[in-house]
Design a protein around this motif. Sequence first.
Motif, PDB file in Angstrom:
ATOM      1  N   GLY A  21       0.824  -1.237   0.070  1.00 43.20           N
ATOM      2  CA  GLY A  21       0.181  -0.111  -0.008  1.00 43.20           C
ATOM      3  C   GLY A  21       0.967   1.203  -0.109  1.00 43.20           C
ATOM      4  O   GLY A  21       0.422   2.288  -0.697  1.00 43.20           O
ATOM      5  N   ILE A  22       2.021   1.266   0.932  1.00 42.54           N
ATOM      6  CA  ILE A  22       2.628   2.485   0.662  1.00 42.54           C
ATOM      7  C   ILE A  22       3.401   2.743  -0.539  1.00 42.54           C
ATOM      8  O   ILE A  22       3.530   3.868  -0.917  1.00 42.54           O
ATOM      9  N   ALA A  23       3.967   1.648  -1.032  1.00 42.98           N
ATOM     10  CA  ALA A  23       4.560   1.648  -2.333  1.00 42.98           C
ATOM     11  C   ALA A  23       3.697   2.219  -3.329  1.00 42.98           C
ATOM     12  O   ALA A  23       4.201   2.865  -4.339  1.00 42.98           O
ATOM     13  N   VAL A  24       2.507   1.541  -3.402  1.00 44.75           N
ATOM     14  CA  VAL A  24       1.433   2.257  -4.496  1.00 44.75           C
ATOM     15  C   VAL A  24       1.092   3.717  -4.544  1.00 44.75           C
ATOM     16  O   VAL A  24       1.289   4.433  -5.313  1.00 44.75           O
ATOM     17  N   ALA A  25       1.076   4.111  -3.068  1.00 44.51           N
ATOM     18  CA  ALA A  25       0.817   5.381  -2.817  1.00 44.51           C
ATOM     19  C   ALA A  25       2.159   6.245  -3.020  1.00 44.51           C
ATOM     20  O   ALA A  25       1.634   7.552  -3.369  1.00 44.51           O
ATOM     21  N   LEU A  26       3.131   5.806  -2.899  1.00 51.30           N
ATOM     22  CA  LEU A  26       4.302   6.659  -3.236  1.00 51.30           C
ATOM     23  C   LEU A  26       4.428   6.748  -4.669  1.00 51.30           C
ATOM     24  O   LEU A  26       4.816   8.198  -5.326  1.00 51.30           O
ATOM     25  N   VAL A  27       4.340   5.792  -5.565  1.00 50.07           N
ATOM     26  CA  VAL A  27       4.347   6.096  -6.838  1.00 50.07           C
ATOM     27  C   VAL A  27       3.167   7.099  -7.394  1.00 50.07           C
ATOM     28  O   VAL A  27       3.492   7.847  -8.016  1.00 50.07           O
ATOM     29  N   LEU A  28       1.962   6.891  -6.774  1.00 47.92           N
ATOM     30  CA  LEU A  28       1.027   7.639  -7.054  1.00 47.92           C
ATOM     31  C   LEU A  28       1.440   9.311  -7.001  1.00 47.92           C
ATOM     32  O   LEU A  28       0.953  10.227  -7.940  1.00 47.92           O
ATOM     33  N   ALA A  29       1.702   9.469  -5.811  1.00 43.84           N
ATOM     34  CA  ALA A  29       2.423  10.952  -5.444  1.00 43.84           C
ATOM     35  C   ALA A  29       3.326  11.283  -6.398  1.00 43.84           C
ATOM     36  O   ALA A  29       3.236  12.425  -6.696  1.00 43.84           O
ATOM     37  N   LEU A  30       4.354  10.519  -6.797  1.00 45.58           N
ATOM     38  CA  LEU A  30       5.436  10.835  -7.607  1.00 45.58           C
ATOM     39  C   LEU A  30       4.873  11.356  -8.951  1.00 45.58           C
ATOM     40  O   LEU A  30       5.282  12.471  -9.430  1.00 45.58           O
ATOM     41  N   TYR A  31       3.703  10.648  -9.258  1.00 41.52           N
ATOM     42  CA  TYR A  31       3.397  11.225 -10.737  1.00 41.52           C
ATOM     43  C   TYR A  31       2.406  12.187 -10.638  1.00 41.52           C
ATOM     44  O   TYR A  31       2.596  13.325 -11.444  1.00 41.52           O
ATOM     45  N   ALA A  32       1.796  12.578  -9.631  1.00 42.11           N
ATOM     46  CA  ALA A  32       1.050  13.603  -9.204  1.00 42.11           C
ATOM     47  C   ALA A  32       1.932  14.960  -9.095  1.00 42.11           C
ATOM     48  O   ALA A  32       1.677  15.979  -9.770  1.00 42.11           O
ATOM     49  N   VAL A  33       3.128  14.669  -8.220  1.00 45.58           N
ATOM     50  CA  VAL A  33       4.032  16.135  -8.183  1.00 45.58           C
ATOM     51  C   VAL A  33       4.498  16.386  -9.442  1.00 45.58           C
ATOM     52  O   VAL A  33       4.567  17.376  -9.805  1.00 45.58           O
ATOM     53  N   ALA A  34       5.032  15.270 -10.381  1.00 45.40           N
ATOM     54  CA  ALA A  34       5.797  15.432 -11.599  1.00 45.40           C
ATOM     55  C   ALA A  34       4.762  16.273 -12.498  1.00 45.40           C
ATOM     56  O   ALA A  34       5.250  17.266 -13.008  1.00 45.40           O
ATOM     57  N   PHE A  35       3.392  15.998 -12.740  1.00 43.37           N
ATOM     58  CA  PHE A  35       2.374  16.435 -13.567  1.00 43.37           C
ATOM     59  C   PHE A  35       2.143  18.049 -13.177  1.00 43.37           C
ATOM     60  O   PHE A  35       2.323  18.809 -13.927  1.00 43.37           O
ATOM     61  N   LEU A  36       1.943  18.076 -11.786  1.00 41.27           N
ATOM     62  CA  LEU A  36       1.998  19.622 -11.287  1.00 41.27           C
ATOM     63  C   LEU A  36       2.990  20.354 -11.471  1.00 41.27           C
ATOM     64  O   LEU A  36       2.715  21.510 -12.087  1.00 41.27           O
ATOM     65  N   LEU A  37       4.192  19.987 -11.042  1.00 38.59           N
ATOM     66  CA  LEU A  37       5.401  20.681 -11.217  1.00 38.59           C
ATOM     67  C   LEU A  37       5.749  21.091 -12.698  1.00 38.59           C
ATOM     68  O   LEU A  37       6.237  22.133 -12.991  1.00 38.59           O
ATOM     69  N   SER A  38       5.456  20.111 -13.684  1.00 40.14           N
ATOM     70  CA  SER A  38       5.635  20.601 -15.064  1.00 40.14           C
ATOM     71  C   SER A  38       4.749  21.534 -15.652  1.00 40.14           C
ATOM     72  O   SER A  38       5.094  22.147 -16.645  1.00 40.14           O
ATOM     73  N   LYS A  39       3.478  21.939 -14.842  1.00 39.18           N
ATOM     74  CA  LYS A  39       2.713  23.004 -15.395  1.00 39.18           C
ATOM     75  C   LYS A  39       2.829  24.164 -14.875  1.00 39.18           C
ATOM     76  O   LYS A  39       2.549  25.445 -15.108  1.00 39.18           O
ATOM     77  N   GLY A  40       4.168  24.282 -13.717  1.00 40.27           N
ATOM     78  CA  GLY A  40       4.427  25.366 -13.134  1.00 40.27           C
ATOM     79  C   GLY A  40       5.432  26.391 -13.804  1.00 40.27           C
ATOM     80  O   GLY A  40       6.048  26.126 -14.806  1.00 40.27           O
TER      81      GLY A  40
END
Length: 491
Positions: free
Chosen positions: A472-491
């Motif tokens: 569960g922690i591993a899946v949550a971490l990967v989802l968070a990494l993609y969310a952060v990357a997509f958000l920062l790419s828009k900034g």
Amino acid sequence: MKKSRETSAPSLKRCFGLWETITINVGTVIGVGLFTLGANVVGLLGPWVFLATLLALGISIYPSLLYAEMGGALPYAGGTYQYASLGLGRPFGVLAGWNFIISMVSVASGEALAFAFYLRTLFQALGIPLPIGDRAVACLGLAGFLLLALRGVEWSGRLQNGFLFFFWGVALVWVCSMAPRLQFSYFAAGPGVTPQGFLPCVALVWWCFAGFETCCAMGEEIKHPQINLPRALFLAPFLVFAVNGLFQWVLVCIVPPEGLPALAGAAAPYAKGMELAGVAGFPLILLCLGIAFGGDFSTLNASVSAPARYLFTMARDGVLPAAFAKVHPKYHTPYVSILALGALMLLLVSTGSIDHIASLSLFATLLYYVIGIAAALGLRRRRPDLPRPYRAPLIRLGAPVSIAVYLLMMTQLEPSGAAMGAAWCVLGLAVCRPGRRSAGPAGSFPPPPLPPSLDEKAAMDREYRFWRAAVGIAVALVLALYAVAFLLSKG
């Protein structure tokens, strides 16, 4: 040689716990798909590979629940062959087993070639010329794992844990070493994606998940399989998603968008990605060490052992020559089946083509999953009284939808792969004798394994809670990494 209490058929030795059951599953999957075709897809989709990986996870979850039900109810060697023989009829069982065999043989052959590619890259990074060719390296690697499979599942299980934990440890260090080179701006750009081009990519990424039910092939060698088999299958797709997602995330973050097309045809895409990013030295050496001696070895270990259990079971049931059902008197392994399939693996390695091997494997894998999913429905109808430690929910809806999705993916395959797969099916139906009465567990089951003691059950529950939290922690971490990357790419 061990004998079951109700049949004179040879049986295997139960020695895998939950750890080995999980690592056999995941080790089969985390290898040639992720590090070859799964990474080639990054070159086609760029950051949109994340969506393809999410879809691949989504279409793997429900079938894994069906296999959890069937594996817990029928904890014997042979997996889908057994389930389809009982749920749909012996000809469907033969077709499923025959396709599982070539699928796993193809995975082992492709994995051996992938090992050779990354080993050569490792030697080049160290400045040492490799004196032999890739096919020779692949054959030597396969030969080592064939000897290991002959030696017995105790060693295979212990080494499987070691290979995967080595891989995860090296992968973590590699990701940390790449942190200064990650460019989140690369998530803002990528190749154009059309629905027509996206679906074949989803099928290729799904190949990185195929094999999540490999433990079912070895159900006769798992301790307390009514508990351990379903639990391993609950976790396997999510753990595979976490590993695939993490590696793809790093690859997207280091390869400039203009370099992505070069990944699409690379034999060793992660090594190519690091070259495009201008990364050499320690990170490249670390990557190749982890892939070659962790990811590739774990897949070779599992995919060499598992198909022999199908061949063994089919021979024990009388649909293939009895010689394949011979069990080694000392090691309790189906040694004739292992050697026969080893020869076929070496033959496929001699082609030197991962693309053709993957096409054949994809066709065979999708076909035996379609049969396996249908078998779950058939077992509910034909054997409603079968003890089921776990029952998949909403089977009348979930099973037909899953079959439809997998048939749709089959339409996206290369014609050459479908043609090779069809020829393999014709050969299987010609050489097998599906009409012969079963002599083994598919016809008259030996007594199921005894349930664990209260202390054993408490220890098993603690072990499962640990795995469930870690995944569960591993899946949550990967989802968070993609969310952060997509958000920062828009900034």
